[in-house]
Design an enzyme around this catalytic site. Sequence first.
Site, PDB file in Angstrom:
ATOM      1  CG  ASP A  36       2.073  13.534  10.544  1.00 44.89           C
ATOM      2  OD1 ASP A  36       2.074  14.583  10.246  1.00 44.89           O
ATOM      3  OD2 ASP A  36       2.570  12.877  10.460  1.00 44.89           O
TER       4      ASP A  36
ATOM      5  CG  LEU B  13      -2.044  -1.368   1.116  1.00 45.61           C
ATOM      6  CD1 LEU B  13      -2.986  -0.959   2.648  1.00 45.61           C
ATOM      7  CD2 LEU B  13      -3.551  -0.274   0.030  1.00 45.61           C
ATOM      8  N   GLY B  14       2.193   1.247   0.861  1.00 45.39           N
ATOM      9  CA  GLY B  14       2.879   2.585   0.670  1.00 45.39           C
ATOM     10  C   GLY B  14       4.098   2.168   1.333  1.00 45.39           C
TER      11      GLY B  14
ATOM     12  N   GLY C  18       9.523   6.401   5.147  1.00 52.93           N
ATOM     13  CA  GLY C  18      11.542   6.669   5.425  1.00 52.93           C
ATOM     14  C   GLY C  18      10.907   5.696   6.877  1.00 52.93           C
TER      15      GLY C  18
ATOM     16  CB  SER D 107       6.974   1.713   8.457  1.00 52.08           C
ATOM     17  OG  SER D 107       5.712   2.736   8.209  1.00 52.08           O
TER      18      SER D 107
ATOM     19  CD  GLU E 168     -11.087   0.202  11.249  1.00 51.22           C
ATOM     20  OE1 GLU E 168     -12.102  -0.121  10.930  1.00 51.22           O
ATOM     21  OE2 GLU E 168     -10.539   0.423  12.282  1.00 51.22           O
TER      22      GLU E 168
END
Length: 235
Positions: free
Chosen positions: A137, A18-19, A22, A24, A90
Amino acid sequence: LAYTPGAQIDHYEIISMLGHGGMSRVYLARDLHNQGTVVLKFPNDDLIGNVGVYERYKREAEIGNRVNHPNIQHMLNTGEKRSDEYLVMEYIKGRTLREVLEEHGGKPLLTSEALRYVMQICDALVYCHDHGIFHRDITPENIMVEDDGHIKLIDFGVALLEGARRVTWRGLTGTVGTPDYMSPEQIKGERGAASSDVYATGVILYEMLSGHPPFEGENVFAVMNQHATQDPPSI
């Protein structure tokens, strides 16, 4: 190590990445115990040996274990033994608030829509702050909007837990946050707490109502300076 579709770790089968950031890597996966769809979040391999990053990972897991709110992404299967360090979360079907804003092409959202989103963000933050958790954040990228307009707050990767010691690591100073949404105290290098989340939520509301953030500049430093020294221009 990046996992490819079909790879299996413990009782999870990787569907897709999914992504990748820097700190994870995040994957969509299938829980083979119940065939449910989940999200797996792995700390990057080159950071595992860094004490600060590992502490942050453990803190995010601890926060996930503490929170249970309809507007916050749930941590799953927290008690199980795992062969690697990763979080199971989730899967939220929807778009980020950033994608919603981009679909409007710089035009404001309907006031009723903006207020519906911001009230849910506030509900989640009141719950967090009451439990001594400060996200730090809050950005449109960290807010998921489901198809029915229900929102969920995600990514507590730089969150602060009340009473926890300060954590820093190489490559990132004590200043944390995203420049467009950082509070003046965060920009000055303070830890940031409830007020930082409130400030960022105000910036997001401003952006939803006007179609653009309150401060814009040629680079991040110009934007940060405006946050620290100026009042936002009137909508």
